[in-house]
Scaffold this motif. Structure first.
Motif, PDB file in Angstrom:
ATOM      1  N   UNK A   1       0.682  -1.156  -0.092  1.00 14.88           N
ATOM      2  CA  UNK A   1       0.013   0.097   0.079  1.00 14.88           C
ATOM      3  C   UNK A   1       0.773   1.378   0.034  1.00 14.88           C
ATOM      4  N   UNK A   2       0.228   2.334   0.427  1.00 11.94           N
ATOM      5  CA  UNK A   2       0.617   3.637   0.374  1.00 11.94           C
ATOM      6  C   UNK A   2       1.167   4.250   1.956  1.00 11.94           C
ATOM      7  N   UNK A   3       1.152   5.623   2.051  1.00 11.69           N
ATOM      8  CA  UNK A   3       1.252   5.970   3.547  1.00 11.69           C
ATOM      9  C   UNK A   3       0.445   5.450   4.285  1.00 11.69           C
ATOM     10  N   UNK A   4      -0.851   5.337   4.279  1.00 12.18           N
ATOM     11  CA  UNK A   4      -1.843   4.985   5.122  1.00 12.18           C
ATOM     12  C   UNK A   4      -1.493   3.614   5.545  1.00 12.18           C
ATOM     13  N   UNK A   5      -1.014   2.562   4.971  1.00 14.66           N
ATOM     14  CA  UNK A   5      -0.630   1.265   5.479  1.00 14.66           C
ATOM     15  C   UNK A   5       0.618   1.518   6.074  1.00 14.66           C
ATOM     16  N   UNK A   6       1.583   2.378   5.536  1.00 13.25           N
ATOM     17  CA  UNK A   6       2.844   2.590   6.237  1.00 13.25           C
ATOM     18  C   UNK A   6       2.770   3.214   7.469  1.00 13.25           C
ATOM     19  N   UNK A   7       1.937   3.671   7.976  1.00 10.18           N
ATOM     20  CA  UNK A   7       1.757   4.581   9.262  1.00 10.18           C
ATOM     21  C   UNK A   7       2.479   5.784   9.063  1.00 10.18           C
ATOM     22  N   UNK A   8       2.266   6.545   7.938  1.00  9.44           N
ATOM     23  CA  UNK A   8       2.799   7.761   7.914  1.00  9.44           C
ATOM     24  C   UNK A   8       2.288   8.821   8.828  1.00  9.44           C
ATOM     25  N   UNK A   9       3.278   9.439   9.589  1.00  7.73           N
ATOM     26  CA  UNK A   9       2.892  10.435  10.510  1.00  7.73           C
ATOM     27  C   UNK A   9       2.804  10.090  11.912  1.00  7.73           C
TER      28      UNK A   9
ATOM     29  N   UNK B   1       2.582   0.006  -6.778  1.00  3.48           N
ATOM     30  CA  UNK B   1       2.201  -1.404  -6.392  1.00  3.48           C
ATOM     31  C   UNK B   1       2.549  -2.499  -7.449  1.00  3.48           C
ATOM     32  N   UNK B   2       1.833  -2.298  -8.470  1.00  3.72           N
ATOM     33  CA  UNK B   2       1.960  -3.160  -9.689  1.00  3.72           C
ATOM     34  C   UNK B   2       3.504  -3.600  -9.570  1.00  3.72           C
ATOM     35  N   UNK B   3       4.153  -2.457  -9.935  1.00  5.54           N
ATOM     36  CA  UNK B   3       5.719  -2.361 -10.139  1.00  5.54           C
ATOM     37  C   UNK B   3       6.405  -3.326  -9.210  1.00  5.54           C
ATOM     38  N   UNK B   4       6.163  -3.237  -8.124  1.00  2.86           N
ATOM     39  CA  UNK B   4       6.823  -3.916  -6.702  1.00  2.86           C
ATOM     40  C   UNK B   4       6.476  -5.450  -6.998  1.00  2.86           C
ATOM     41  N   UNK B   5       5.238  -5.645  -7.337  1.00  2.00           N
ATOM     42  CA  UNK B   5       4.753  -7.037  -7.374  1.00  2.00           C
ATOM     43  C   UNK B   5       5.341  -7.776  -8.601  1.00  2.00           C
ATOM     44  N   UNK B   6       5.359  -7.248  -9.827  1.00  2.00           N
ATOM     45  CA  UNK B   6       6.070  -7.478 -10.957  1.00  2.00           C
ATOM     46  C   UNK B   6       7.421  -7.863 -10.918  1.00  2.00           C
ATOM     47  N   UNK B   7       8.019  -6.953  -9.911  1.00  2.00           N
ATOM     48  CA  UNK B   7       9.607  -7.038  -9.821  1.00  2.00           C
ATOM     49  C   UNK B   7      10.069  -8.311  -9.341  1.00  2.00           C
ATOM     50  N   UNK B   8       9.182  -8.959  -8.770  1.00  2.00           N
ATOM     51  CA  UNK B   8       9.694 -10.080  -7.828  1.00  2.00           C
ATOM     52  C   UNK B   8      10.341  -9.841  -6.480  1.00  2.00           C
ATOM     53  N   UNK B   9      10.330  -8.845  -6.090  1.00  2.00           N
ATOM     54  CA  UNK B   9      10.971  -8.471  -4.841  1.00  2.00           C
ATOM     55  C   UNK B   9      10.298  -9.009  -3.661  1.00  2.00           C
TER      56      UNK B   9
ATOM     57  N   UNK C   1       2.856 -16.361   2.302  1.00  2.00           N
ATOM     58  CA  UNK C   1       1.904 -15.817   2.941  1.00  2.00           C
ATOM     59  C   UNK C   1       0.598 -16.290   3.210  1.00  2.00           C
ATOM     60  N   UNK C   2       0.193 -16.058   4.581  1.00  2.00           N
ATOM     61  CA  UNK C   2      -1.023 -16.490   4.930  1.00  2.00           C
ATOM     62  C   UNK C   2      -2.018 -15.124   4.927  1.00  2.00           C
ATOM     63  N   UNK C   3      -1.741 -14.342   5.275  1.00  2.00           N
ATOM     64  CA  UNK C   3      -2.656 -13.177   5.243  1.00  2.00           C
ATOM     65  C   UNK C   3      -1.914 -11.805   4.304  1.00  2.00           C
ATOM     66  N   UNK C   4      -2.774 -11.146   3.521  1.00  2.00           N
ATOM     67  CA  UNK C   4      -2.182 -10.049   2.724  1.00  2.00           C
ATOM     68  C   UNK C   4      -3.117  -9.140   2.896  1.00  2.00           C
ATOM     69  N   UNK C   5      -2.457  -7.777   3.245  1.00  2.00           N
ATOM     70  CA  UNK C   5      -3.551  -6.688   3.114  1.00  2.00           C
ATOM     71  C   UNK C   5      -2.979  -5.461   2.088  1.00  2.00           C
ATOM     72  N   UNK C   6      -4.030  -4.948   1.481  1.00  2.00           N
ATOM     73  CA  UNK C   6      -3.674  -3.942   0.411  1.00  2.00           C
ATOM     74  C   UNK C   6      -4.493  -2.748   0.528  1.00  2.00           C
ATOM     75  N   UNK C   7      -3.989  -1.562   0.796  1.00  2.00           N
ATOM     76  CA  UNK C   7      -4.355  -0.113   0.758  1.00  2.00           C
ATOM     77  C   UNK C   7      -3.778   0.609   0.016  1.00  2.00           C
ATOM     78  N   UNK C   8      -4.534   0.786  -1.440  1.00  2.00           N
ATOM     79  CA  UNK C   8      -4.008   1.421  -2.451  1.00  2.00           C
ATOM     80  C   UNK C   8      -5.107   2.237  -3.041  1.00  2.00           C
TER      81      UNK C   8
END
Length: 397
Positions: free
Chosen positions: A44-52, A93-101, A109-116
């Protein structure tokens, strides 16, 4: 004059929003979780990252302790693999997923969350604002912006002699933003982006449970700006399905109609400019609300079917004998008792066999009790409970 003040504030809001979500941090991932723990991966973005939040940093290994990502990880008795990056939109987010990183973490993974999705609107919105005011992106010091946001993104104080200019500009800007083709275009493009994210996650983590948050309106309380934002947020939220077979929707949009879940603070009147805060990120209370929605969804998804009490008897030798119907997906059941049907139920025992007998001192002879059973199952150290059975009444001999 009151209406004029509101419109002036609306322009200032627009200017402040242009400073948000511009800072980006390096991607940081953690190795796969141990086999005996739930493997949780967050995108996700800054929301998932806990920005601030306290403890946030651009190069953080773990999300801040008050973030929904960390709160969910605590519930799961694990640590998250963090792929949430401040400033990321769906393309990033797509770039991260397609990069293989993220492949190693996704494989386990058992649990995945996405906030985008928020930045799919906010980034072009910033571009529109900059073009309107003739601001070049290379003239903005991102470190200054980051520090301003960290300290609450306080409202700048304009020279009151410029009020008429602000008023005229706000009217023009709001008219342009109210029906802007670029914002409609970005909202319309998002469903395919989300579909690609989910399909990629399904391909790389076929057995994982995926939880996706939709988009909330942080400026709902701000006249005109909130209404303008609502138009595009409503459009982009059409991409999220409440009945998808591939993921579970976490409806933060509805939850965030409640006040104080974001850092935004707005009061009309120029005398209140000092207290104006335009930081759209969730507050500590907002992160707790998102975590609560996720945990409730996890409980619903992993709870076993309900157990039922089939027989409840007592004798002079054995105070209480309980026979239950235990569902196949349960590891056992918890028995609870109360002295009144609608009273406060206390734990009597946890049982794995269908028949349970007790002479517990908790049960007093001559007294009447109500007994309930609820099934449970434990998944990698986390216990999930089924619904309570109906209460059965018995008088102890």
């Amino acid at each position: 004059m009151t209406d004029m003040k509101k419109r002036i504030c609306a322009l200032l809001v627009s200017l402040c929003v242009s400073c948000m979500f511009l800072c980006t941090g390096p991607l940081c991932a953690i190795g796969a979780a141990q086999d005996d723990k739930t493997a949780y991966t967050a995108f996700g973005d800054s929301i998932a990252a806990g920005y601030g939040l306290n403890g946030y940093s651009a190069d953080q290994e773990y999300a801040p302790k008050d973030s929904y990502q960390a709160l969910l990880a605590d519930f799961l008795h694990t640590e998250s693999s963090n792929y949430a990056v401040t400033g990321d939109d769906s393309s990033a987010c797509i770039e991260i997923l397609q990069s293989g990183r993220a492949d190693d973490d996704l494989q386990n993974s058992d649990i995945i969350t996405v906030s985008v999705g928020s930045n799919d609107l906010l980034l072009p919105f910033i571009e529109i604002l900059m073009n309107y005011f003739g601001i070049q992106t290379d003239t903005i010091d991102s470190s200054v912006i980051e520090e301003q946001l960290k300290n609450g993104a306080s409202m700048p104080h304009p020279d009151l002699t410029d009020l008429l200019k602000y008023y005229q500009q706000s009217e023009e800007l709001l008219s342009e933003l109210a029906d802007h083709p670029l914002l409609h275009e970005k909202a319309a493009a998002f469903p395919k982006q989300l579909e690609l994210i989910i399909n990629t996650l399904r391909e790389k983590a076929p057995d994982a449970q995926i939880y996706v948050t939709n988009i909330y309106n942080p400026f709902a309380s701000i006249p005109r700006i909130g209404e303008m934002a609502e138009t595009y947020i409503s459009e982009i939220n059409q991409a999220f399905a409440s009945d998808s077979k591939d993921y579970t929707l976490i409806d933060v949009y509805t939850a965030f109609h409640q006040e104080e879940l974001t850092n935004v603070h707005f009061d009309t009147g120029l005398e209140n400019l000092k207290s104006l805060n335009l930081d759209p990120h969730p507050s500590v209370k907002g992160h707790k609300a998102i975590a609560g929605l996720l945990i409730d969804a996890l409980k619903d998804a992993n709870a076993p079917k309900a157990a039922a009490i089939t027989s409840l008897t007592g004798s002079s030798k054995v105070k209480l004998t309980i026979k239950t119907s235990l569902p196949a997906d349960a590891d056992g059941y918890e028995l609870r008792y109360a002295s009144a049907k609608g009273g406060s139920y206390k734990k009597l025992a946890s049982v794995s066999k269908k028949t349970y007998q007790t002479n517990s001192s908790k049960l007093k002879s001559g007294k009447t009790y109500y007994i309930k059973a609820r099934s449970y199952r434990t998944v990698k150290g986390v216990t999930y409970y089924g619904k309570n059975s109906s209460a059965k009444k018995i008088k102890i001999k």
